[in-house]
Design a protein around this motif. Structure first.
Motif, PDB file in Angstrom:
ATOM      1  N   GLY A 189       0.831  -1.194   0.000  1.00  0.00           N
ATOM      2  CA  GLY A 189       0.000   0.000   0.000  1.00  0.00           C
ATOM      3  C   GLY A 189       0.865   1.243   0.000  1.00  0.00           C
ATOM      4  O   GLY A 189       2.024   1.204   0.415  1.00  0.00           O
ATOM      5  N   VAL A 190       0.282   2.340  -0.455  1.00  0.00           N
ATOM      6  CA  VAL A 190       1.020   3.595  -0.517  1.00  0.00           C
ATOM      7  C   VAL A 190       0.109   4.728  -0.036  1.00  0.00           C
ATOM      8  O   VAL A 190      -1.026   4.858  -0.494  1.00  0.00           O
ATOM      9  CB  VAL A 190       1.582   3.853  -1.934  1.00  0.00           C
ATOM     10  CG1 VAL A 190       0.496   3.956  -2.982  1.00  0.00           C
ATOM     11  CG2 VAL A 190       2.492   5.056  -1.974  1.00  0.00           C
ATOM     12  N   ILE A 212       4.245   1.760   9.552  1.00  0.00           N
ATOM     13  CA  ILE A 212       4.629   0.519  10.227  1.00  0.00           C
ATOM     14  C   ILE A 212       3.754  -0.588   9.658  1.00  0.00           C
ATOM     15  O   ILE A 212       2.541  -0.424   9.507  1.00  0.00           O
ATOM     16  CB  ILE A 212       4.526   0.624  11.768  1.00  0.00           C
ATOM     17  CG1 ILE A 212       5.108  -0.636  12.414  1.00  0.00           C
ATOM     18  CG2 ILE A 212       3.121   0.920  12.223  1.00  0.00           C
ATOM     19  CD1 ILE A 212       5.416  -0.485  13.888  1.00  0.00           C
ATOM     20  N   SER A 213       4.382  -1.700   9.321  1.00  0.00           N
ATOM     21  CA  SER A 213       3.664  -2.783   8.661  1.00  0.00           C
ATOM     22  C   SER A 213       3.832  -4.087   9.440  1.00  0.00           C
ATOM     23  O   SER A 213       4.663  -4.192  10.343  1.00  0.00           O
ATOM     24  CB  SER A 213       4.199  -2.975   7.242  1.00  0.00           C
ATOM     25  OG  SER A 213       5.520  -3.466   7.289  1.00  0.00           O
ATOM     26  N   ARG A 214       3.057  -5.061   9.039  1.00  0.00           N
ATOM     27  CA  ARG A 214       3.214  -6.399   9.616  1.00  0.00           C
ATOM     28  C   ARG A 214       4.644  -6.883   9.418  1.00  0.00           C
ATOM     29  O   ARG A 214       5.216  -7.507  10.294  1.00  0.00           O
ATOM     30  CB  ARG A 214       2.253  -7.376   8.942  1.00  0.00           C
ATOM     31  CG  ARG A 214       0.818  -7.147   9.263  1.00  0.00           C
ATOM     32  CD  ARG A 214      -0.037  -8.152   8.518  1.00  0.00           C
ATOM     33  NE  ARG A 214      -1.435  -7.975   8.842  1.00  0.00           N
ATOM     34  CZ  ARG A 214      -2.378  -8.813   8.441  1.00  0.00           C
ATOM     35  NH1 ARG A 214      -2.062  -9.857   7.699  1.00  0.00           N
ATOM     36  NH2 ARG A 214      -3.635  -8.593   8.776  1.00  0.00           N
ATOM     37  N   PHE A 215       5.197  -6.586   8.252  1.00  0.00           N
ATOM     38  CA  PHE A 215       6.558  -7.019   7.953  1.00  0.00           C
ATOM     39  C   PHE A 215       7.562  -6.419   8.940  1.00  0.00           C
ATOM     40  O   PHE A 215       8.484  -7.105   9.377  1.00  0.00           O
ATOM     41  CB  PHE A 215       6.925  -6.644   6.507  1.00  0.00           C
ATOM     42  CG  PHE A 215       8.246  -7.207   6.074  1.00  0.00           C
ATOM     43  CD1 PHE A 215       8.376  -8.548   5.780  1.00  0.00           C
ATOM     44  CD2 PHE A 215       9.357  -6.388   5.974  1.00  0.00           C
ATOM     45  CE1 PHE A 215       9.603  -9.077   5.385  1.00  0.00           C
ATOM     46  CE2 PHE A 215      10.581  -6.895   5.584  1.00  0.00           C
ATOM     47  CZ  PHE A 215      10.710  -8.247   5.285  1.00  0.00           C
ATOM     48  N   ASN A 245      -7.459  -6.488  10.351  1.00  0.00           N
ATOM     49  CA  ASN A 245      -6.971  -7.252   9.205  1.00  0.00           C
ATOM     50  C   ASN A 245      -6.388  -6.353   8.114  1.00  0.00           C
ATOM     51  O   ASN A 245      -6.745  -6.436   6.944  1.00  0.00           O
ATOM     52  CB  ASN A 245      -8.086  -8.132   8.635  1.00  0.00           C
ATOM     53  CG  ASN A 245      -7.545  -9.204   7.722  1.00  0.00           C
ATOM     54  OD1 ASN A 245      -6.400  -9.638   7.868  1.00  0.00           O
ATOM     55  ND2 ASN A 245      -8.338  -9.632   6.769  1.00  0.00           N
ATOM     56  N   ILE A 246      -5.504  -5.454   8.560  1.00  0.00           N
ATOM     57  CA  ILE A 246      -4.815  -4.570   7.620  1.00  0.00           C
ATOM     58  C   ILE A 246      -3.321  -4.869   7.675  1.00  0.00           C
ATOM     59  O   ILE A 246      -2.834  -5.496   8.611  1.00  0.00           O
ATOM     60  CB  ILE A 246      -5.093  -3.074   7.908  1.00  0.00           C
ATOM     61  CG1 ILE A 246      -4.773  -2.727   9.366  1.00  0.00           C
ATOM     62  CG2 ILE A 246      -6.522  -2.736   7.558  1.00  0.00           C
ATOM     63  CD1 ILE A 246      -4.986  -1.272   9.719  1.00  0.00           C
ATOM     64  N   LYS A 247      -2.595  -4.417   6.683  1.00  0.00           N
ATOM     65  CA  LYS A 247      -1.187  -4.777   6.572  1.00  0.00           C
ATOM     66  C   LYS A 247      -0.230  -3.675   6.982  1.00  0.00           C
ATOM     67  O   LYS A 247       0.932  -3.945   7.248  1.00  0.00           O
ATOM     68  CB  LYS A 247      -0.889  -5.230   5.145  1.00  0.00           C
ATOM     69  CG  LYS A 247      -1.655  -6.495   4.805  1.00  0.00           C
ATOM     70  CD  LYS A 247      -1.388  -6.955   3.399  1.00  0.00           C
ATOM     71  CE  LYS A 247      -2.226  -8.191   3.107  1.00  0.00           C
ATOM     72  NZ  LYS A 247      -2.097  -8.618   1.736  1.00  0.00           N
ATOM     73  N   SER A 248      -0.704  -2.432   7.021  1.00  0.00           N
ATOM     74  CA  SER A 248       0.191  -1.348   7.427  1.00  0.00           C
ATOM     75  C   SER A 248      -0.601  -0.189   8.009  1.00  0.00           C
ATOM     76  O   SER A 248      -1.792  -0.037   7.730  1.00  0.00           O
ATOM     77  CB  SER A 248       1.043  -0.875   6.238  1.00  0.00           C
ATOM     78  OG  SER A 248       0.223  -0.416   5.192  1.00  0.00           O
TER      79      SER A 248
END
Length: 160
Positions: free
Chosen positions: A34-35, A138-141, A122-125
């Motif tokens: 995402g951006v 900040i992301s899950r990664f 349930n989002i990634k960042s």
């Protein structure tokens, strides 16, 4: 541990008028999911994720679902939309396809809180906002990287 310690500072961001094809290229080029969309002063307007762009493919490439007629009926009858607001599948710019209601965190938020937001929604960042400006993401990664380097990092009983 604070979000500031794990976030990616100065993330890639785009302007509202960025074309969808360019957004897809940016996501692929930077290996991101995402951006953030920001104005010229760095204020967050929304975010475009791969999920926002999937609407284009879903409308064109997937076989109709059994309840497609219901979805179209409810969308046409009950969704309040101005004529200038296209569906995400029809949007041509970031402003037209972005998610506007974005969860954010502050740089001094606890990492555990950020992890809960990511999991619960349930989002990634999550964009990181300070003084109304986008300063990081900040992301899950980012969380998994930290966990890989120190298994005790996210022990809820720890004091850090």
């Amino acid at each position: 541990m604070k979000v500031r310690d794990l976030m990616t500072p100065n993330p890639v961001q785009i302007a509202p008028e960025t074309a969808v094809a360019e957004i897809a290229r940016i996501l692929i080029e930077h290996h991101i999911n995402g951006v953030p969309v920001a104005d010229t002063e760095g204020c967050l307007l929304g975010i475009v994720t791969e999920g926002d762009l999937v609407h284009r493919a879903a409308d064109e490439r997937l076989e109709p679902r059994e309840s497609l007629w219901k979805e179209n009926f409810y969308r046409s009858m009950f969704r309040r939309r101005t004529p200038a607001e296209p569906d995400k599948a029809e949007g041509r710019t970031a402003e037209q396809v972005m998610t506007r209601d974005v969860l954010t965190v502050a740089p001094d938020s606890n990492v555990i809180m950020a992890a809960r937001l990511l999991a619960d929604h349930n989002i990634k960042s999550l964009p990181v906002i300070e003084n109304e400006r986008l300063i990081g993401i900040i992301s899950r990664f980012d969380l998994i990287k930290r966990l890989a380097s120190n298994a005790d990092t996210f022990n809820p009983m720890s004091e850090d």
